[in-house]
Design a protein around this motif. Structure first.
Motif: not given
Length: 390
Positions: A27-30, A35-38
């Motif tokens: 789970e490395f999103g900004n 978007h889904s990771l973010g």
């Protein structure tokens, strides 16, 4: 090894590592990305903020995540003072105590040096306490901010923060407290304390180094120190350290559970250790308040020694401790905190601080007290000139 330097840092707790690990891997999103990771990162950050707010007795929007206690102190002292003077140019003074952590003192001196503020320093008594009378005498109509630490990192003295904050707020002056050492041992309910800003650091609580937080009461003016994309409600720009925020919130939640019982237990062990050292080492002097002190800190001066030599001898015997603040490492000057307590410079240079985490045992402290007696005796025997004239 017996580790008695927890005021410098603490081991990372397994529960903290497990909580933050997903945000270092999959789970490395900004959290600012749409978007889904973010979205997942933003949700984790929001969850951490809510958990931290519960531990601090405040609203989530009043929590700003930082890189640690030093940044939180800088943001509070500089940010509040500069914002208040921008609104009213007559507010050009800040009040600090004589025993502040360098993060607060140097922030105030920066304001003095670079922005023309005056710095009013409130004296302390021989135990390191700030009295209400001394603070009242320092307050002026031009005071923009008061910053007094909750508990001292070198001698452990606990300040009457709620009473001091009441004085400042009665004069309409925001009150900040550096609670880095208090966290985990003392109540952090910001409403009960009556403070407008409060700083904490994760690595004193079982989280990794490099994360902290500032509580800032709603509507308290603040000039950000880091400008950019407006993260953290515009108070601290830059992509948030989601894993660090989760780690800090997890650690805060863990130390909050059972805090009064844990503090009372460790305080009892601390008192036994203090009695053993004072009884076993001729001339040993306890520094800080005898009772209004952190459960986790026992600090002494050992006249007739070199504090650094005692530390080396203790490490040789398997006891790890320090001569004072880890943030003053490498300095051979006497501690300004001890000098502020009225301790002679030569005696202040014999200081040794023992600080415990919640896992310390009576057996470890009994062994450490024996080691202190042996170490001080060895140092004195090796260099009798340290004892001074007869």
């Amino acid at each position: 090894m017996i580790f008695l330097d927890a005021a410098a840092t603490t081991p990372v707790r397994r529960e903290v590592l497990e909580a933050m690990w997903p945000h270092l891997a999959g789970e490395f999103g900004n959290p600012s990305s749409h978007h889904s990771l973010g979205d997942a990162a933003a949700a984790a950050l929001a969850g951490a903020r809510s958990a931290a707010a519960r531990a601090l007795g405040c609203r989530p929007g009043e929590v700003t995540f930082t890189s640690g206690g030093t940044e939180a102190d800088n943001l509070a002292v500089k940010g509040i003072a500069l914002a208040r003077r921008a609104a009213d140019p007559g507010l050009d003074r800040v009040v600090i105590s004589a025993v502040e952590h360098p993060a607060v003192e140097e922030s105030a001196r920066y304001l003095e040096r670079s922005h023309g503020f005056a710095v009013d320093v409130v004296p302390v008594d021989a135990y390191g306490l700030v009295s209400e009378e001394a603070l009242a005498a320092a307050l002026r109509p031009e005071t923009a901010l008061v910053s007094i630490m909750y508990a001292n990192n070198e001698v452990g003295t606990v300040q009457p923060i709620a009473r001091l904050a009441t004085l400042a707020r009665a004069s309409g002056i925001p009150f900040h407290t550096d609670a880095v050492q208090a966290a985990g041992w003392l109540p952090l309910d910001t409403a009960a304390l009556g403070v407008d800003a409060l700083s904490i650091s994760g690595h004193k609580l079982g989280a990794p180094k490099g994360n902290g937080a500032l509580f800032l009461r709603g509507r308290t003016p603040l000039e950000p120190l880091i400008h950019g994309g407006g993260q953290e409600r515009g108070r601290r720009s830059g992509t948030e350290n989601v894993a660090g925020a989760v780690a800090l919130a997890t650690a805060l939640t863990l130390v909050r559970e059972g805090q009064p019982k844990r503090a009372a237990h460790v305080a009892g062990l601390r008192d036994d250790f203090i009695r053993s050292v004072l009884a076993g080492v001729p001339g040993a002097v306890l520094t800080g308040h005898p009772s209004s002190r952190l459960p986790s800190v026992a600090s002494f001066c050992f006249p007739g020694t070199s504090g650094e030599s005692v530390l080396l001898e203790l490490e040789r015997q398997g006891v790890i401790c320090s001569s004072g603040s880890a943030c003053a490492a490498g300095s051979d000057e006497p501690s300004p905190v001890l000098v502020a307590l009225g301790i002679e410079a030569a005696v202040a240079q014999t200081a040794v601080r023992f600080s415990f985490d919640a896992t310390v045992t009576a057996a470890e402290l009994a062994e450490a007290a024996d080691a202190v007696r042996t170490a001080v005796g060895s140092v004195r025997a090796l260099d009798p000139t340290l004892l001074g004239p007869n």
